[in-house]
Every structure is written in C-alpha cells, then in structure tokens.
Design an enzyme around this catalytic site. Sequence first.
Site, PDB file in Angstrom:
ATOM      1  N   GLU A 180       3.110  48.028 -16.048  1.00 15.02           N
ATOM      2  CA  GLU A 180       3.782  48.764 -17.005  1.00 15.02           C
ATOM      3  C   GLU A 180       4.133  47.655 -18.093  1.00 15.02           C
ATOM      4  O   GLU A 180       5.289  48.644 -18.828  1.00 15.02           O
ATOM      5  CB  GLU A 180       5.409  48.907 -15.820  1.00 15.02           C
ATOM      6  CG  GLU A 180       5.004  49.171 -14.605  1.00 15.02           C
ATOM      7  CD  GLU A 180       4.574  50.889 -14.978  1.00 15.02           C
ATOM      8  OE1 GLU A 180       4.898  52.446 -15.673  1.00 15.02           O
ATOM      9  OE2 GLU A 180       2.932  51.454 -14.635  1.00 15.02           O
ATOM     10  N   HIS A 256      11.584  51.788 -13.664  1.00 13.80           N
ATOM     11  CA  HIS A 256      11.391  50.139 -14.503  1.00 13.80           C
ATOM     12  C   HIS A 256      12.645  48.875 -14.715  1.00 13.80           C
ATOM     13  O   HIS A 256      13.994  49.561 -15.088  1.00 13.80           O
ATOM     14  CB  HIS A 256      10.687  50.603 -16.239  1.00 13.80           C
ATOM     15  CG  HIS A 256       9.632  51.054 -15.916  1.00 13.80           C
ATOM     16  ND1 HIS A 256       9.088  52.253 -16.826  1.00 13.80           N
ATOM     17  CD2 HIS A 256       8.374  50.957 -15.528  1.00 13.80           C
ATOM     18  CE1 HIS A 256       8.757  52.981 -17.340  1.00 13.80           C
ATOM     19  NE2 HIS A 256       7.607  52.200 -16.230  1.00 13.80           N
ATOM     20  N   CYS A 375      13.145  52.080 -24.511  1.00 13.25           N
ATOM     21  CA  CYS A 375      11.882  52.224 -23.814  1.00 13.25           C
ATOM     22  C   CYS A 375      10.479  52.859 -25.654  1.00 13.25           C
ATOM     23  O   CYS A 375       9.531  52.761 -24.956  1.00 13.25           O
ATOM     24  CB  CYS A 375      11.748  53.795 -23.380  1.00 13.25           C
ATOM     25  SG  CYS A 375      12.277  53.475 -21.868  1.00 13.25           S
TER      26      CYS A 375
END
Length: 452
Positions: A180, A256, A375
Amino acid sequence: MEEFVSTQHFEVNFDGLVGPTHNYAGLSFGNVASLSNAKAVSSPRSAAKQGLQKMKALHDMGMVQGVLAPHERPDIATLRRLGFTGNDGEVLYKAATQAPEIYQAVCSASSMWTANAATVSPGADTANGKVHFTPANLTNKFHRSLEPMTSGRILQAMFNNSRYFEHHLHLPDNEHFGDEGAANHTRLCSNYGHAGVEIFTFGRYAFDSSKPAPTKFPARQTFEASQAIARLHGLSDENTVYIQQNPDVIDQGVFHNDVIAVGNQNVLFYHEQAFLDTEAKLREIQQKFGDQALHFIEVKTNEVSVADAVQTYLFNTQLLTMPDGTMAIIAPTECQDNPRVAAYLEDLVKRDTPIQRVHFFDVKQSMRNGGGPACLRLRVALNDDELAAVNPAVIMSDSLFERLNQWVDKHYRDELSVADLRDPQLLNESRAALDELTQILKLGSVYPFQQA
C-alpha cells in the site's frame, strides 16, 4: 548514525492533484468514510481547488511543495483489456450497462491519495546512495490495482535522472505481496540528510495464517511485501523495523497505518491501540535510532477514541518540520469540529514536544471519499543536488498555483454524480484537461490515451 553529506536537506511533499472525474463511488471496503458517502454528488472543481490551496499554503509557509498529476479516469484501456469493444463511447456504454460494478471501479478517483502511490527511501538510507521509488501494487482493491503502471510513469517523469533516482517495478500483483505504499511506511531521522530508521507497518503475514490478523476488514499490507521493498531499496537490517498493525483497529476502520500513526524526524505520533508488541517495537526503534532523543507521543484511548481518530483523521495529518525547526500538524477541519480531538490538540501544543502548532485545512471533498491531508501527499526526502534534479515544472510556485487554478476553472465541472460518469463528453473533457496538464508539468506522454 552515518551522515549523508550535503549542503541542505529537505522533505518535499508531493500532493496529488484531484482529477476532473472526482467522484464518490464507495468502493473501498474497510474505509468507513468511503462507504458512508457512496454515490453522493461530488464537486471536482472544489476538490481540486481545496488541494491546490493546501499546497500553496505550505509553499507560503516556506516548505518545498510539489504536484503529482492525477490518473486518467474512466480507464478505457482496462475496459478494453476486459473485452469491451468499439469506439470509446461504445466501450463506455457497454461497460456501464453490462457490468456497472466494473465500470464504477474504472472511474475511481482513488489516485488522488498519493500516499499510496509508492514507497520512497532517501539516498541517506540506501546502499547505493540513490533515492529509490517502488510504486504500490494496491492489490487488495481492484480499482486501486489499476494505478501502479501510470504512477510509475508519472514518478519517472518527475524524477528523471538516473544519477540520483532509481525506479523499481511494483511488486507482483498478488495478495501475498499486497503493498500500500507510503501509507504503511514511516521514516524517523535526526535530520533529513542523516541515515534514518525506516518503519514498515504491515497488517498480516501472507505465508503464515497462524499469526494474528483482522477478521472483519482486510489487512492490505503484508509482511512479505514490506520485506521485499526493503530489499529492493537496499536498506540494511540496522535501519529497518517491521511492526504489525493491531488487527482490532483494522477491524475498526483503520485500513492504513497512516490513519492511526504518523512520524516525522524524531517524533512518532500514534494511538495506543495502533500496533502489536508496542513496547518491544519502540525499544527496537530507539536502539536503531541511536543515542539521540526520540519523542514517542502516545494518544490514550481515554483521550481520543479510535472511532474519533477515524472520523476526524487525527493521525492522517501531516507532521512537518517548519523552517524555524519546530513541528506543525496540518489537520483537516474535522479535527477542529470534534470537541474531544480539538481539546487534545490544544493541549498537545502546550506540552514539551517538538509539535508547537496546528494548522487546519478544509479538505472535505477528500475526507468524504476516505482520505485526509496525509493521504494526499507523498513525502520525498532530498538533498539540494537531488532537488535540483527533480523536474522543476512540478514544484509549486506562485505562478504554477495561478496557472493550475486557471486550468481547473477551464476544465472541471462544479458537480458530478455517479450517473454522469457514463457521459462520453466527460471522457473527452477529462482527456483534454490531462493532455494540457502534462504540458504544464512537462511530463510527456504518461497516459495510455496519449500513447495510443
């Protein structure tokens, strides 16, 4: 720790520019905000301008700030790979009517969250002294697994000097090596130009099902993927730590690690429920960091619950070292609006830690789709020679800010519904916008429609 010799050192934030088809499809199982806002009407123009405003504000604070281009959506090339034929309009119509779930996936706006674009290791940490980039394969979600090839081309166009930069192919497209990117990677250091400790946070072991793992929501990052990235980047055991996410918090919506922890230089800011074996891992980090001071700032559950952390993205904030040497948190206004989180931040800046300020930004268009300020950016630590080798057209300036705002006004719609994504004219509008953007940012032909 060994010093990486250079005149100056920077951590550059490269923010993702929101694309012209920004929409809320609710595709990300395990991401509470994404699911709760599914099918809502979005505003691509507002989203892009909110992102640009944040980039410009950091530039005005004295930070070096860059821009990452969005991806082409809808992804016509993928639809053709899946057997939809005809001209582009026919491909759109067939996919939208025959396979609407697939069609929504290839329209996803998820590339805006560039913390998932890649994992980056600075030259101070790597065996050959180069800055290493590995695009994330994002295999856990189909709509995100479409991103790594284009992300890789964009990064190569931005960091296009083999003397300083080394680019790797993304890991194999398999759940055993689910990666990720920087959303599960943190680097601690005494100075951006000194060798640091790279922390890889993973959700599960792919080859050992007996180890702890979440049961409700998926663990997207594997231990094996993290190890592979460290090998590719030439990291040593002495400057690498692997730490597992707490499966319980993944099941509470912490998809996450950057939703529950963030680090910068000598500060690790994290929730007490973030990790497994926390005390042992903190000792390992301190041991590898050396004799210099580390600040472990733990937020207790009775101060901020996991639910409040997820709702406000308290930890999905940017933790930045300002030009005066103090640190500041760049937080979404949702943190300001939540009484418990606001009270915590007000108290935090009064404590004896490097974090002295909090700046709040409106990024609601991103927050509603499941991503906060952290993000939206990919962090790249560079020395002055490396920064000089970066494509200068992607570095924020007053003139670039003005030009990109004009570009958004020219090409972006004020409102967009999921139904609008079927409009062939929207595809034409989007391609015209991206073609012009690649000229503004001097990226060359990075999109499949430009290469056809």
